[in-house]
Design a protein around this motif. Structure first.
Motif, PDB file in Angstrom:
ATOM      1  N   PRO A  64      -1.816 -44.626  23.803  1.00 46.00           N
ATOM      2  CA  PRO A  64      -0.721 -45.179  24.616  1.00 46.00           C
ATOM      3  C   PRO A  64      -1.242 -46.088  25.736  1.00 46.00           C
ATOM      4  CG  PRO A  64      -0.472 -42.803  24.301  1.00 46.00           C
ATOM      5  CD  PRO A  64      -1.849 -43.153  23.830  1.00 46.00           C
ATOM      6  N   SER A  65      -0.401 -47.008  26.142  1.00 46.91           N
ATOM      7  CA  SER A  65      -0.659 -47.860  27.312  1.00 46.91           C
ATOM      8  C   SER A  65      -1.813 -48.830  27.116  1.00 46.91           C
ATOM      9  CB  SER A  65      -0.912 -46.999  28.562  1.00 46.91           C
ATOM     10  OG  SER A  65       0.163 -46.127  28.808  1.00 46.91           O
ATOM     11  N   ILE A  67      -3.216 -52.315  27.159  1.00 46.75           N
ATOM     12  CA  ILE A  67      -2.765 -53.576  27.729  1.00 46.75           C
ATOM     13  C   ILE A  67      -3.684 -54.731  27.354  1.00 46.75           C
ATOM     14  CG2 ILE A  67      -1.511 -52.549  29.647  1.00 46.75           C
ATOM     15  CD1 ILE A  67      -3.909 -52.988  31.405  1.00 46.75           C
ATOM     16  N   ALA A  81      -3.991 -48.816  30.434  1.00 48.08           N
ATOM     17  CA  ALA A  81      -3.371 -48.661  31.752  1.00 48.08           C
ATOM     18  C   ALA A  81      -3.378 -47.184  32.136  1.00 48.08           C
ATOM     19  CB  ALA A  81      -1.944 -49.198  31.734  1.00 48.08           C
ATOM     20  N   ASP A  82      -3.457 -46.928  33.426  1.00 49.81           N
ATOM     21  CA  ASP A  82      -3.461 -45.554  33.932  1.00 49.81           C
ATOM     22  C   ASP A  82      -3.057 -45.608  35.395  1.00 49.81           C
ATOM     23  OD1 ASP A  82      -4.669 -43.070  35.257  1.00 49.81           O
ATOM     24  OD2 ASP A  82      -5.101 -42.668  33.141  1.00 49.81           O
ATOM     25  N   TYR A  86      -7.455 -48.526  35.639  1.00 49.88           N
ATOM     26  CA  TYR A  86      -7.692 -48.878  34.240  1.00 49.88           C
ATOM     27  C   TYR A  86      -8.845 -48.076  33.626  1.00 49.88           C
ATOM     28  CZ  TYR A  86      -4.950 -53.162  35.085  1.00 49.88           C
ATOM     29  OH  TYR A  86      -3.965 -54.063  35.401  1.00 49.88           O
TER      30      TYR A  86
END
Length: 213
Positions: A64-65, A67, A81-82, A86
């Motif tokens: 997930p996430s 980018i 992303a987090d 990152y």
């Protein structure tokens, strides 16, 4: 990456630069792809040795996430992303579903690289990753000065004089100040410092920022 995309402000003409991301987009939408040896919190993923059969295959691009997911000449770069910062991953081989191990060189940034690997491992376990180490948070004043430095550097590289740069960035009326007054002014000294500091930044000083120094 070229730092001359602001140059058009001085040349007032047509031009083009090749960028993997649009430099006009916010950094949250166009994160830079830094080389792992320059950014210690990045994680280098290699093929796991057969001696560790319990290691599970993983494709970071399927997490997930995502980018950014770019294939380069020397491997694949993935950015996740987090909320805590990152996760920047470098996969050295082309197998998207290979069993992975983390490579941590025994260099001056070993602890920072280890911290990055631990953050990514916590992310895989569904836990809170924790902050990037070192955390590089610039104040608004620092960001403004960095932008001024890069614009100053671009003008200087384009052949603009200190006075021309000062007129574009600070005070258009400085163009009409007598030469003696201009050379002894505080603005002249400020432009001189900006050019000096920007040159040092472009010639490798930015690496200290990436390492939290």
């Amino acid at each position: 990456l070229s730092m001359k995309w602001m140059q058009a402000g001085f040349l007032h003409g047509d031009g083009a630069c090749a960028f993997p991301f649009d430099p006009c987009l916010p950094t949250a939408r166009s994160p830079a792809l830094w080389r792992p040896e320059l950014l210690p919190d990045s994680v280098t993923l290699v093929v796991a040795l057969a001696a560790f059969p319990s290691v599970r295959p993983i494709d970071p691009g399927g997490l997930p996430s995502v980018i950014a997911d770019q294939q380069g000449e020397n491997g694949r770069y993935v950015i996740l992303a987090d909320p805590d910062g990152y996760h920047r991953l470098w996969l050295t081989d082309a197998d998207p579903n290979g069993a992975r191990a983390v490579l941590i060189p025994l260099d001056d940034h070993f602890r920072q690289r280890l911290a990055g690997a631990l953050r990514f491992h916590r992310r895989l376990l569904g836990e809170q990753s924790g902050p990037v180490s070192p955390r590089v948070d610039l104040t608004p004043m620092q960001r403004d000065r960095l932008m001024l430095m890069l614009r100053t550097f671009d003008g200087h590289e384009a052949g603009a004089s200190y006075r021309q740069i000062a007129a574009v960035l600070f005070d258009p009326d400085i163009a009409h100040v007598p030469a003696r007054d201009w050379k002894s002014s505080a603005l002249h000294a400020r432009i001189f410092r900006l050019v000096k500091d920007a040159t040092a930044l472009v010639e490798g000083g930015y690496r200290k920022m990436l390492q939290g120094r």
